[in-house]
Design an enzyme around this catalytic site. Structure first.
Site, PDB file in Angstrom:
ATOM      1  N   GLU A  13       0.638  -0.979   0.379  1.00 41.65           N
ATOM      2  CA  GLU A  13       0.161   0.438   0.187  1.00 41.65           C
ATOM      3  C   GLU A  13       0.710   1.108   0.277  1.00 41.65           C
ATOM      4  OE1 GLU A  13      -2.093  -0.791   3.362  1.00 41.65           O
ATOM      5  OE2 GLU A  13      -3.630  -1.970   1.826  1.00 41.65           O
TER       6      GLU A  13
ATOM      7  N   GLU B 261      -6.546  -6.880  -1.655  1.00 34.96           N
ATOM      8  CA  GLU B 261      -7.379  -7.494  -0.140  1.00 34.96           C
ATOM      9  C   GLU B 261      -8.977  -7.005  -0.095  1.00 34.96           C
ATOM     10  OE1 GLU B 261      -5.393  -4.241   2.981  1.00 34.96           O
ATOM     11  OE2 GLU B 261      -2.949  -5.497   1.728  1.00 34.96           O
TER      12      GLU B 261
END
Length: 883
Positions: A488, A554
């Site tokens: 991320e 995710e």
């Protein structure tokens, strides 16, 4: 010359046939994995040179677990309580308060190894030490320069340090990470754990409590390796598979390209041949090495005709070739050799202009990615081949084709990739960074501001050296498909560009490199997408109607186990139904909160208010199954239109957490696993909770004609109602909407809900897929389930072989639906489950007049087994398995 050439060829083929899986010389390498002793460094006043001599007594020292961590050793010696049980972890001193000296330990190992003759060399290899260390052997310091870094292998030539008697003492002092962080409840605590080149989860995350020693220790294998003067380091085997291939066909050639670095550790020049053998074919290169010279050698490509290709799970077989690369001196002595299994495959990536995301191709074929996020096998780093095999096998059984190794944890160990090679799981490997610790977001839990955290870790060059070493360690595995810069967030610019522009092209150059896990280069977050996540329970329609990122790295839901699972780590007093606080993940129970429970809320209550924890946990399994079946079906139903892939957050836990897992820490599966397994069947009929339509998914590369699609409902008494049956076709590697059931279902499900069965039959009338849903009544409650007659299911068990049994379940024609039955292999005396157990299916529902055969693999050490079955409307039955 011809006789000599034939002799060398025979010698190499013999080496191939005596193949060993490890990438070390088989008969010339051994592991130092027992007989270690340890002592807290602060309790010793003796000089390191002295304690590393055999004459210094370590008889009173504590037995040590190596590979392992300080906590592993303390737990094995019963010096600390089990940190996975209840709130025991709070009883263990945390390094942030106790100080680093509390977990700084000496580790000693006595071993026998005489100095080699002639130009023989002996090497000491460490595959992982966290975090700093000094190494001594027989009174001499081995590492002249300070050593730092969790992800940097160490190799030392210890030939000159060996005792003439062959009696040797190895001593290693291990220091904790430089920055241990404050475990203040944030993701990675206060974030400073990321100043190290190490993993970040050990300071705590939303699925784990802090690991008190931060995994200090000799956490990976220690080996002694014996070679001649020339050692082979970092061999690299690349495979190319041109064109578009299909399993089972006559194949055009594939190509294998081998290279290696040779190092002459001796003080005289050496000449010889570097040879690589695969598929009983070989290629050679003559090499001369001056004293202490290193040289990279590239061999000519080997053409494999009609190759047996390696394919991802559900698409084809995982063929592997044994191969060996060796250096043979002119006198025909093998100086060194490495055994490597080769999977002939080529992985490519292409930008999909329609979805605006990357798509993956294997051997030229498009693959819809169905993945799971992996943290680490065990929070205390207690790794084993058997555990790796079991966990990866579970992922195979879920019908997944990719595992992402998350960036807040490790570069996984070679044995993990070996398991992925066996079971056909592609791997996306992150490097060590996260948006949480490395400054992507503002966070009041963090000690330093975003600008400072953006430059973590402190030592950029150590990160780059460690990354290069990890690339070399795992690049030969065919399962490794994707590199990812981090979780991320893009890494600091100098690290990022070193990885992407220097290391990858030079050290690999065969795989897709993603900037970071939700980068626009992977999945463009256009206005049509709503980001990654969510991470909690959702209405089943959500997975069909709500459009997330086109390659979602995710997304996940709940995942608690049943009562048997919960009893393994919840104290008796806490084995109660969690009282959830509305609008919060917290519950009114400190242990459930400590183990990171996230709530099920009304989704469990829709099955009727649970009576006790067992009833609650059983109803939670219904939710688990539905959540993950619908999640994967929703993504598959929109493949190539909305999505090119999805990776579930997450599929396993390295600790006894109460969220996001398909099986618990003890390797006991829950219903999530089998919901995924159903939803991921390659040829599959599906029901959309978004628009009440029936879809057919064909995740194969063959068009399927003359399929009979049968749609039925069953009421709570077992009465069948045929809605329709129709011939149809299934488009290769795609999903197709067939028709809507909205009006038909609104009538039959209104009063008490209904069972919906979607079946696919082939031209021979053989059922190739069956998918059974249970639908609520008009108020959203599963009221009819509570009025079902008792099941009349029968079970017959027989032993097929050692460690394998077959169970036949039969439901009579005039019986009700036998709903949601769990099978368990148990000890016939104690009734305890035998783990791990692998079931061809579980949490199964049988329609009236149907029969299902289930195969079970169980631990072969079991002297005898029984099989237990119980279901929603079936009291437990138990039957002993007999030959």
């Amino acid at each position: 010359m011809m006789i000599k050439h034939i002799a060398i060829t025979v010698l190499f083929l013999a080496v191939c046939l005596s193949y060993c899986r490890a990438q070390y010389p088989s008969a010339r390498s051994y592991e130092l994995n027992s007989g270690w002793k340890c002592h807290k460094a602060s309790g010793l006043s003796v000089k390191p040179e002295t304690l590393s001599e055999s004459r210094y007594s370590i008889a009173s020292w504590m037995p040590a677990t190596v590979p392992g961590t300080v906590l592993t050793t303390l737990l094995e010696n019963k010096k600390i309580p089990d940190p996975f049980y209840g709130m025991n972890n709070n009883r263990i001193p945390d390094i942030a308060q106790a100080g680093k000296a509390y977990y700084t330990y000496w580790f000693c190992k006595d071993f026998k190894e005489a100095p080699p003759e002639d130009n023989g060399q002996v090497w000491l290899n460490f595959r992982g030490i966290n975090y700093r260390c000094a190494v001594y052997l027989n009174g001499k310091k081995v590492n002249k320069e300070p050593f730092t870094g969790m992800f940097l292998r160490q190799r030392y030539n210890v030939t000159r340090y060996l005792e003439p008697s062959g009696q040797n003492r190895l001593a290693v002092i291990v220091y904790p990470p430089d920055e241990v962080g404050d475990p203040n409840g944030g993701q990675g605590g206060d974030g400073t754990i990321a100043k190290n080149v190490a993993h970040q989860y050990v300071a705590g995350w939303d699925w784990i409590q802090p690991v008190r020693d931060r995994n200090t220790g000799i956490w990976d294998k220690v080996t002694i390796e014996k070679t001649g003067a020339v050692i082979i380091t970092d061999p690299f085997i690349k495979t190319t598979v041109p064109g578009i291939r299909k399993p089972g066909e006559q194949q055009e050639p594939a190509f294998v390209h081998a290279s290696a670095t040779l190092e002459n550790a001796g003080n005289t020049a050496v000449t010889g041949v570097l040879r690589y053998v695969v598929n009983e074919q070989y290629v050679t290169q003559r090499v001369q090495l001056q004293p202490f010279e290193k040289k990279e050698v590239h061999l000519s490509a080997i053409e494999i005709k009609n190759p047996r290709l390696w394919w991802p799970n559900t698409y084809g077989p995982q063929n592997l070739y044994r191969s060996v690369i060796s250096f043979v001196k002119d006198d025909q002595e093998i100086s060194d050799s490495r055994n490597i299994e080769v999977g002939l495959r080529e992985v490519r990536n292409n930008w999909n202009m329609h979805t605006r995301s990357m798509e993956v191709r294997v051997n030229g074929q498009l693959v819809f990615i169905r993945g799971g996020n992996w943290i680490v096998s065990d929070a205390l780093l207690r790794f084993s081949n058997a555990r790796y095999d079991a966990e990866v096998r579970f992922h195979r059984d879920m019908g997944l084709n990719l595992i992402r190794v998350w960036g807040g944890a490790l570069t996984e160990r070679p044995e993990f990739y070996e398991a992925c090679d066996r079971y056909g799981l592609l791997v996306m490997q992150d490097f060590w960074g996260s948006g949480d610790c490395n400054g992507r977001w503002m966070d009041p839990k963090k000690k330093e501001d975003q600008w400072t955290r953006r430059q973590y870790p402190d030592d950029h060059q150590l990160f780059i050296r460690s990354a290069a070493d990890m690339i070399r360690m795992i690049r030969n595995y065919p399962s490794l498909a994707i590199w990812c810069g981090g979780n991320e967030i893009v890494l600091p610019p100098d690290i990022f560009h070193a990885l992407k522009d220097s290391l990858m092209p030079v050290l690999d150059g065969t795989r897709w490199f993603i900037d970071y896990s939700n980068s626009d280069s992977m999945s463009y977050n256009a206005t049509g997408g709503n980001g990654d996540g969510p991470y909690g329970i959702q209405p089943l329609s959500y997975f069909w109607n709500y459009r997330t990122w086109p390659f979602n790295s995710e997304i996940g839901s709940v995942g608690m186990g049943d009562l048997v699972s919960l009893q393994r780590f919840l104290p008796k007093a806490n084995q109660v139904i969690p009282s959830e606080q509305k609008g919060s993940e917290a519950v009114n129970d400190s242990v459930w909160t400590y183990h990171k429970y996230i709530g099920y809320g009304r989704f469990v209550n829709a099955y009727g208010m649970p009576r006790d924890l067992e009833d609650f946990a059983n109803k939670a399994q219904l939710v688990n199954y539905d959540q993950y079946r619908s999640l994967t079906e929703g993504f598959i139903g929109h493949q190539w239109d909305w999505y090119t892939g999805v990776i579930i957050w997450k599929t396993q836990n390295p600790w006894t957490a109460l969220r996001g897992q398909m099986y618990d820490y003890y390797l006991d599966p829950n219903a999530c696993l089998y919901g995924l397994r159903t939803g991921n069947r390659p040829l599959h009929g599906m029901f959309s909770f978004g628009d009440s339509s029936v879809y057919i998914a064909n995740n194969t590369w063959e068009k399927k004609d003359n399929l009979m699609l049968v749609v039925k409902t069953y009421d709570m008494q077992g009465k069948e109602h045929l809605i329709t049956q129709v011939f149809c076709e299934a488009i290769p590697q795609n999903s197709k909407r067939i028709f809507s059931l909205n009006s038909a279902l609104s009538r039959v499900a209104k009063q008490e809900g209904t069972f919906l069965a979607i079946q696919l039959l082939d031209a021979d009338k053989t059922m190739i897929d069956e998918n059974i849903y249970w639908l609520p009544d008009a108020t959203g409650q599963y009221s009819g389930l509570n009025n079902m007659p008792p099941s009349r299911l029968t079970m017959h068990c027989r032993k097929l072989a050692e460690g394998k049994a077959e169970v036949t379940l039969t439901n009579p024609y005039d019986a009700p639906v036998a709903f949601f039955n769990r099978l368990s292999v148990v000890d016939p005396k104690t009734g305890e489950r035998l783990l791990p157990g692998f079931y061809s299916d579980n949490y199964v529902t049988l329609l009236p007049g149907s029969q299902k055969k289930i195969t079970i693999d169980y631990p072969e050490t079991a002297s005898g087994i029984s099989v237990s079955v119980s279901g929603w409307n079936l009291k437990e039955q138990r039957q002993k398995v007999r030959p």
